[in-house]
Scaffold this motif. Structure first.
Motif, PDB file in Angstrom:
ATOM      1  N   LEU A   1       3.598  36.530 -47.103  1.00 35.21           N
ATOM      2  CA  LEU A   1       2.240  37.089 -47.183  1.00 35.21           C
ATOM      3  C   LEU A   1       2.112  38.330 -46.302  1.00 35.21           C
ATOM      4  O   LEU A   1       1.288  38.381 -45.395  1.00 35.21           O
ATOM      5  CB  LEU A   1       1.210  36.031 -46.736  1.00 35.21           C
TER       6      LEU A   1
ATOM      7  N   PHE B   1      -1.429  40.413 -44.566  1.00 33.63           N
ATOM      8  CA  PHE B   1      -2.619  39.596 -44.352  1.00 33.63           C
ATOM      9  C   PHE B   1      -2.769  39.280 -42.871  1.00 33.63           C
ATOM     10  O   PHE B   1      -1.785  39.181 -42.142  1.00 33.63           O
ATOM     11  CB  PHE B   1      -2.530  38.278 -45.131  1.00 33.63           C
TER      12      PHE B   1
ATOM     13  N   GLU C   1      -7.417  35.538 -42.806  1.00 36.73           N
ATOM     14  CA  GLU C   1      -7.588  35.708 -44.255  1.00 36.73           C
ATOM     15  C   GLU C   1      -6.808  34.672 -45.069  1.00 36.73           C
ATOM     16  O   GLU C   1      -6.858  34.670 -46.281  1.00 36.73           O
ATOM     17  CB  GLU C   1      -7.120  37.114 -44.663  1.00 36.73           C
ATOM     18  N   ILE C   2      -6.096  33.783 -44.364  1.00 36.39           N
ATOM     19  CA  ILE C   2      -5.248  32.793 -45.026  1.00 36.39           C
ATOM     20  C   ILE C   2      -5.847  31.409 -44.842  1.00 36.39           C
ATOM     21  O   ILE C   2      -6.216  31.018 -43.733  1.00 36.39           O
ATOM     22  CB  ILE C   2      -3.812  32.829 -44.455  1.00 36.39           C
TER      23      ILE C   2
ATOM     24  N   ALA D   1      -5.037  33.333 -49.919  1.00 38.65           N
ATOM     25  CA  ALA D   1      -5.225  34.475 -49.022  1.00 38.65           C
ATOM     26  C   ALA D   1      -6.046  35.523 -49.755  1.00 38.65           C
ATOM     27  O   ALA D   1      -5.816  35.781 -50.938  1.00 38.65           O
ATOM     28  CB  ALA D   1      -3.882  35.040 -48.583  1.00 38.65           C
TER      29      ALA D   1
ATOM     30  N   ARG E   1      -7.907  39.435 -49.144  1.00 41.69           N
ATOM     31  CA  ARG E   1      -8.158  40.625 -48.317  1.00 41.69           C
ATOM     32  C   ARG E   1      -8.921  41.618 -49.167  1.00 41.69           C
ATOM     33  O   ARG E   1      -8.502  41.965 -50.258  1.00 41.69           O
ATOM     34  CB  ARG E   1      -6.854  41.236 -47.852  1.00 41.69           C
TER      35      ARG E   1
ATOM     36  N   TYR F   1       2.153  31.557 -38.571  1.00 43.70           N
ATOM     37  CA  TYR F   1       2.198  32.802 -39.336  1.00 43.70           C
ATOM     38  C   TYR F   1       2.730  33.893 -38.425  1.00 43.70           C
ATOM     39  O   TYR F   1       2.108  34.240 -37.412  1.00 43.70           O
ATOM     40  CB  TYR F   1       0.797  33.153 -39.842  1.00 43.70           C
TER      41      TYR F   1
END
Length: 102
Positions: free
Chosen positions: A24, A27, A31-32, A45, A47, A76
């Motif tokens: 991802l 991001f 946003e996840i 996710a 954006r 992440y």
């Protein structure tokens, strides 16, 4: 060092733990959204950039064994989401092997 998957989503089994890697890039962690719903890992996710600019990612991963839902963790780093799903030690594998009669 973060493992970068060869595909957008990859599932591995590693000593009693399933690991899901999701690529991802770009991001922010806020946003996840990661959830365990009906024996599936769901990753979304979103954006929104300027006018007419947005990115959306939605994916579900089926895991072949029951997992310990209280022990699921996610990190992440460097654009890669890494979710660890420990196998539930009290759960037997689904199904069984069927012998072929000769």
């Amino acid at each position: 060092m973060t493992q970068h998957p060869d595909h957008d989503v990859e599932l591995y089994r590693d000593d009693g733990v399933y690991r899901v890697f999701v690529d991802l890039p770009g991001f922010d962690p806020e946003e996840i959204d990661v959830a365990w719903v009906h024996h599936r890992l769901t990753v979304s996710a979103r954006r929104t950039g300027g006018p007419g600019s947005s990115r959306v990612f939605d994916h579900e991963v089926n895991v072949p064994r029951a997992v310990d839902t209280e022990a699921i963790t996610a990190t992440y780093r460097e654009g890669v989401l890494d979710v660890e799903l420990p196998v539930d030690p009290g759960e037997s594998p689904p199904g069984r092997r069927i012998e072929i009669e000769k």
